[in-house]
Write a protein that holds these residues in place. Structure first.
Motif, PDB file in Angstrom:
ATOM      1  N   UNK A  91      23.658  40.743  41.471  1.00 15.00           N
ATOM      2  CA  UNK A  91      24.975  41.328  41.175  1.00 15.00           C
ATOM      3  C   UNK A  91      26.001  40.656  42.076  1.00 15.00           C
ATOM      4  N   UNK A  92      27.160  40.336  41.517  1.00  9.90           N
ATOM      5  CA  UNK A  92      28.218  39.666  42.265  1.00  9.90           C
ATOM      6  C   UNK A  92      29.517  40.441  42.092  1.00  9.90           C
ATOM      7  N   UNK A  93      30.254  40.576  43.193  1.00  4.99           N
ATOM      8  CA  UNK A  93      31.603  41.112  43.105  1.00  4.99           C
ATOM      9  C   UNK A  93      32.503  40.343  44.057  1.00  4.99           C
ATOM     10  N   UNK A  94      33.828  40.462  43.843  1.00  4.37           N
ATOM     11  CA  UNK A  94      34.813  39.709  44.612  1.00  4.37           C
ATOM     12  C   UNK A  94      35.931  40.644  45.048  1.00  4.37           C
ATOM     13  N   UNK A  95      36.327  40.521  46.297  1.00  2.00           N
ATOM     14  CA  UNK A  95      37.571  41.143  46.733  1.00  2.00           C
ATOM     15  C   UNK A  95      38.595  40.020  46.836  1.00  2.00           C
ATOM     16  N   UNK A  96      39.533  40.029  45.890  1.00  2.00           N
ATOM     17  CA  UNK A  96      40.530  38.982  45.851  1.00  2.00           C
ATOM     18  C   UNK A  96      41.499  39.137  47.020  1.00  2.00           C
ATOM     19  N   UNK A  97      42.192  38.070  47.426  1.00  2.00           N
ATOM     20  CA  UNK A  97      43.069  38.155  48.601  1.00  2.00           C
ATOM     21  C   UNK A  97      44.083  39.295  48.497  1.00  2.00           C
ATOM     22  N   UNK A 127      24.564  38.362  37.184  1.00  2.00           N
ATOM     23  CA  UNK A 127      24.610  36.931  36.932  1.00  2.00           C
ATOM     24  C   UNK A 127      23.231  36.326  37.191  1.00  2.00           C
ATOM     25  N   UNK A 128      22.811  35.452  36.310  1.00  2.00           N
ATOM     26  CA  UNK A 128      21.528  34.769  36.452  1.00  2.00           C
ATOM     27  C   UNK A 128      21.614  33.695  37.525  1.00  2.00           C
ATOM     28  N   UNK A 129      20.484  33.433  38.171  1.00  2.07           N
ATOM     29  CA  UNK A 129      20.416  32.435  39.230  1.00  2.07           C
ATOM     30  C   UNK A 129      20.400  31.025  38.654  1.00  2.07           C
ATOM     31  N   UNK A 130      20.461  30.051  39.568  1.00  2.00           N
ATOM     32  CA  UNK A 130      20.291  28.622  39.273  1.00  2.00           C
ATOM     33  C   UNK A 130      21.385  28.077  38.375  1.00  2.00           C
ATOM     34  N   UNK A 131      22.625  28.350  38.745  1.00  2.00           N
ATOM     35  CA  UNK A 131      23.752  27.809  38.001  1.00  2.00           C
ATOM     36  C   UNK A 131      24.986  27.739  38.891  1.00  2.00           C
ATOM     37  N   UNK A 132      25.915  26.877  38.493  1.00  2.00           N
ATOM     38  CA  UNK A 132      27.223  26.776  39.129  1.00  2.00           C
ATOM     39  C   UNK A 132      28.213  27.478  38.224  1.00  2.00           C
ATOM     40  N   UNK A 133      28.939  28.454  38.770  1.00  2.00           N
ATOM     41  CA  UNK A 133      29.851  29.238  37.951  1.00  2.00           C
ATOM     42  C   UNK A 133      31.255  29.235  38.557  1.00  2.00           C
ATOM     43  N   UNK A 134      32.228  29.378  37.685  1.00  2.00           N
ATOM     44  CA  UNK A 134      33.611  29.603  38.120  1.00  2.00           C
ATOM     45  C   UNK A 134      33.977  31.036  37.774  1.00  2.00           C
ATOM     46  N   UNK A 135      34.506  31.764  38.759  1.00  2.00           N
ATOM     47  CA  UNK A 135      34.902  33.159  38.573  1.00  2.00           C
ATOM     48  C   UNK A 135      36.416  33.262  38.706  1.00  2.00           C
ATOM     49  N   UNK A 136      37.024  33.920  37.742  1.00  2.00           N
ATOM     50  CA  UNK A 136      38.450  34.227  37.776  1.00  2.00           C
ATOM     51  C   UNK A 136      38.622  35.733  37.601  1.00  2.00           C
ATOM     52  N   UNK A 137      39.732  36.297  38.083  1.00  2.00           N
ATOM     53  CA  UNK A 137      39.933  37.741  37.943  1.00  2.00           C
ATOM     54  C   UNK A 137      40.253  38.125  36.507  1.00  2.00           C
ATOM     55  N   UNK A 138      39.754  39.295  36.100  1.00  2.00           N
ATOM     56  CA  UNK A 138      40.025  39.852  34.774  1.00  2.00           C
ATOM     57  C   UNK A 138      40.213  41.352  34.934  1.00  2.00           C
ATOM     58  N   UNK A 139      41.384  41.736  35.447  1.00  2.00           N
ATOM     59  CA  UNK A 139      41.608  43.138  35.781  1.00  2.00           C
ATOM     60  C   UNK A 139      40.672  43.540  36.901  1.00  2.00           C
ATOM     61  N   UNK A 140      39.920  44.609  36.690  1.00  2.00           N
ATOM     62  CA  UNK A 140      38.938  45.025  37.694  1.00  2.00           C
ATOM     63  C   UNK A 140      37.589  44.344  37.473  1.00  2.00           C
ATOM     64  N   UNK A 141      37.485  43.534  36.421  1.00  2.00           N
ATOM     65  CA  UNK A 141      36.250  42.822  36.128  1.00  2.00           C
ATOM     66  C   UNK A 141      36.365  41.367  36.561  1.00  2.00           C
ATOM     67  N   UNK A 142      35.285  40.624  36.351  1.00  2.00           N
ATOM     68  CA  UNK A 142      35.263  39.209  36.647  1.00  2.00           C
ATOM     69  C   UNK A 142      35.048  38.426  35.364  1.00  2.00           C
ATOM     70  N   UNK A 143      35.795  37.358  35.224  1.00  2.00           N
ATOM     71  CA  UNK A 143      35.570  36.418  34.131  1.00  2.00           C
ATOM     72  C   UNK A 143      34.703  35.280  34.674  1.00  2.00           C
ATOM     73  N   UNK A 144      33.534  35.093  34.083  1.00  2.00           N
ATOM     74  CA  UNK A 144      32.547  34.149  34.605  1.00  2.00           C
ATOM     75  C   UNK A 144      32.323  33.038  33.586  1.00  2.00           C
ATOM     76  N   UNK A 145      32.448  31.800  34.050  1.00  2.00           N
ATOM     77  CA  UNK A 145      32.215  30.642  33.189  1.00  2.00           C
ATOM     78  C   UNK A 145      31.276  29.694  33.909  1.00  2.00           C
ATOM     79  N   UNK A 146      30.282  29.199  33.176  1.00  2.00           N
ATOM     80  CA  UNK A 146      29.327  28.257  33.769  1.00  2.00           C
ATOM     81  C   UNK A 146      29.891  26.856  33.695  1.00  2.00           C
ATOM     82  N   UNK A 147      29.733  26.111  34.800  1.00  2.00           N
ATOM     83  CA  UNK A 147      30.137  24.707  34.822  1.00  2.00           C
ATOM     84  C   UNK A 147      29.152  23.883  34.015  1.00  2.00           C
TER      85      UNK A 147
END
Length: 504
Positions: free
Chosen positions: A468-474, A484-504
């Motif tokens: 499980x991953x979470x972020x406290x934005x600045x 989130x599944x292991x063994x990948x490079x991901x880019x996370x952007x904020x989506x309200x209180x959720x996270x938008x996750x995209x795999x590189x």
């Protein structure tokens, strides 16, 4: 019987995951110059063309700064381009002007440089409205203070070259640049004690980054100490009434990481003689030295036959075998010809064991170079999920090693991205929950020795395949948890209180 089986399995995993590095070919580059370049020699790691591969910029001293562009997803292949910049001490990637491209701060003997990136690994001067003075700059850090659209910048200066009574007890003042509506206002941070590293960090996890400064006792001689500046409306030094202790050392580099997953960062300071690992004692800024308790003192060479004290420079944290425990790399090397310190001074690779202590693996792993090491970085250059290693050496070739540790565990690489000027989310916190405990990581600019990394954050996960991953934005709140599944490079952007996750 069960206890014996568990012990056997742990021993088997440890044997399979023993750290190993192989040298990789890289175009020649060396950090050189006279006494003003005895220190410095940093390397900045960035993605200068947006292709998802880490590139690097190495300071050259009297040699030109060199840009190394990463040309392969799987191999260690770099093209080298010397830039028309000399007198460099270090380089830090940072977003300075609000666009999507990574910029640079280059520290120099002479006026420092702000460089604007074009997204294609080209750089040109950027006017920040700062008249950089002709100083000997050896430390840098940056943060985004609450409500500001551009970063606050801190520059640490070494010996005042204009002082006729120098160099001893002639430490220069340090400068803090804070945003104003029409540019930057400069605050002089005095006293200055020959800063060799600075780091803005939210040590209290209260939402505000304060400025920690590591100073070189060799030149302040007496009366100086390590510093922590409270970043209020008027910066002030924490003192004994706050719980701050007056640590004194030959400070070279600084790094912070929660090594034991207790929710508070340890601080690691490189030095001559021994390396100072510190833990926070209580809720205030009280730090206690624990290098010997944790096996992290690394005070003398372990190969080479030179029994004199070591000289540590850059400290880099990273999970070498992806077993879920952060390890430590320390670049080592004599300042020049200091007779009281080791000349044959190998780099350290301190591997953290299950009990939280560190064991030396530098020679067994293949990174015990006897060159005079300076700046360094642990980065997954070939995107295979293992952290590789680069070291800039004084008057010797830059060294690059590929991590080939067999039997390594799972991993996750997280790249934070947000809109606005603070694209890399400096000041954010990432938490990764593997079901047993939580790894935490602050996004910072600064620390190290003469260089740092801006980009994906690497987490070793051991045998865990999902987290499980979470972020406290600045200056914001925590997001919701995302599986989130292991063994990948991901880019996370904020989506309200959720996270938008995209795999590189």
């Amino acid at each position: 019987m069960r206890a014996s089986l568990v012990a056997f399995l742990l021993m088997t995993v440890a044997a399979l995951a023993e750290p190993r590095f192989q040298p990789a070919e890289v175009p020649y580059h060396a950090y050189d110059g006279g006494w003003e370049h005895f220190v410095g020699g940093g390397v900045g790691v960035l993605d200068c063309n947006g292709d998802g591969r880490p590139d690097m910029l190495a300071a050259g001293g009297s040699n030109p700064v060199t840009l190394f562009i990463n040309r392969s997803d799987s191999e260690m292949l770099f093209d080298a381009t010397p830039l028309d910049i000399v007198g460099s001490v270090g380089a830090y990637p940072i977003h300075l002007n609000g666009d999507a491209h990574v910029d640079l701060i280059v520290l120099r003997v002479g006026p420092d440089l702000a460089l604007q990136g074009d997204g294609a690994c080209g750089f040109r001067p950027l006017d920040l409205g700062i008249d950089f003075p002709d100083t000997w700059t050896t430390a840098f850090s940056a943060t985004w203070e609450e409500g500001q659209s551009v970063p606050t910048l801190a520059f640490g200066h070494y010996v005042d070259r204009t002082d006729p009574d120098g160099p001893f007890e002639a430490c220069d003042e340090n400068h803090l640049y804070r945003p104003e509506p029409e540019g930057y206002a400069r605050t002089v941070l005095i006293p200055g004690f020959c800063a060799l590293s600075m780091l803005f960090t939210d040590w209290s996890r209260g939402g505000r980054a304060d400025l920690r400064v590591s100073n070189d006792r060799h030149y302040y001689v007496k009366g100086g100490a390590e510093q922590l500046w409270e970043m209020g409306e008027i910066p002030r030094l924490y003192n004994q009434a706050d719980g701050w202790k007056g640590h004194q050392l030959w400070g070279m580099g600084i790094a912070a990481r929660d090594l034991d997953r207790d929710g508070r960062d340890e601080v690691f300071l490189s030095s001559m003689g021994d390396q100072r690992l510190q833990v926070q004692d209580g809720d205030g800024p009280t730090y206690v030295d624990v290098p010997f308790d944790r096996g992290a003192a690394a005070q003398r060479p372990y190969v080479g036959g030179d029994g004199r004290p070591s000289t540590g420079w850059h400290i880099a944290f990273g999970d070498i075998q992806n077993d879920g425990r952060d390890d430590v790399f320390i670049s080592k090397g004599n300042v020049q010809q200091m007779p009281g310190n080791a000349m044959e001074d190998p780099n350290n690779l301190l591997i953290q064991n299950l009990g939280g202590r560190f064991e030396e693996f530098g020679d067994r792993a293949g990174v015990a170079s006897l060159h005079r090491g300076r700046g360094a970085a642990l980065v997954d250059f070939n995107t295979d999920g293992l952290l590789d290693l680069v070291v800039v050496n004084r008057r010797a070739p830059l060294e690059l090693w590929r991590n080939v540790s067999g039997g390594a565990g799972h991993w996750l690489s997280v790249d934070l991205h947000q809109s606005g000027s603070n694209r890399a989310a400096v000041g954010a916190w990432i938490e990764v929950d593997d079901g047993a405990s939580v790894q935490s990581r602050e996004i910072t600019v600064g620390g190290g020795h003469g260089g740092g990394m801006l980009g994906s954050q690497h987490f070793g996960l051991g045998e865990v395949e999902k987290v499980r991953v979470r972020v406290r934005w600045p200056h914001g709140n925590w997001s919701n948890w995302e599986v989130i599944a292991a063994d990948q490079i991901i880019r996370i952007t904020p989506d309200g209180t959720n996270l938008s996750v995209r795999r590189y």
